[in-house]
Design a protein around this motif. Structure first.
Motif: not given
Length: 136
Positions: A41, A44, A84, A87-88
């Motif tokens: 994260f 990125t 993102k 990943l979230r």
């Protein structure tokens, strides 16, 4: 370049699948899983800021060139947001539930996981600039 991002995301997913499957036998893998998610994260965010900064530095007074830069910046932002979002979604998913979300990943073994870690590490800025440090 979007396909490259998808490839990296698939490798990240495969590695997280491996870590999730083996957390019961090794509790430290749960920490590793959280660490990788946080690191990716952060990477990125850093890559996006760096790419946008370089776009602004290369900006010229030509209108056509400027329009091209804006489009490229939009693509950079879109790619960053999709990474993102991925990943979230993993952060919100409990490790035990994560294994049920397997897209099309075959189970990777320890050797495959090691190769994935090495490859993903080689993509990080420090690894890519290591040759520069050595020559200096």
């Amino acid at each position: 370049q979007a396909s490259g991002g998808d490839e990296i995301q698939q490798l990240q997913k495969a590695l997280l699948d491996y870590l999730d499957e083996n957390t019961e036998t090794d509790a430290s893998l749960l920490f590793s899983r959280k660490f990788y998610i946080a690191q990716w994260f952060r990477d990125t965010t850093m890559e996006t800021e760096k790419a946008i900064k370089s776009q602004k530095d290369e900006d010229s007074s030509e209108g056509a060139h400027h329009a091209k830069d804006v489009e490229t910046t939009g693509q950079i932002m879109h790619r960053a947001e999709s990474r993102k979002k991925f990943l979230r979604s993993i952060i919100k998913t409990a490790p035990s539930q994560f294994s049920t979300l397997k897209m099309n990943s075959d189970t990777v073994d320890y050797e495959d996981a090691c190769l994935i870690v090495r490859y993903l590490a080689s993509m990080r800025p420090f690894a890519q600039s290591f040759d520069i440090y050595l020559t200096q």
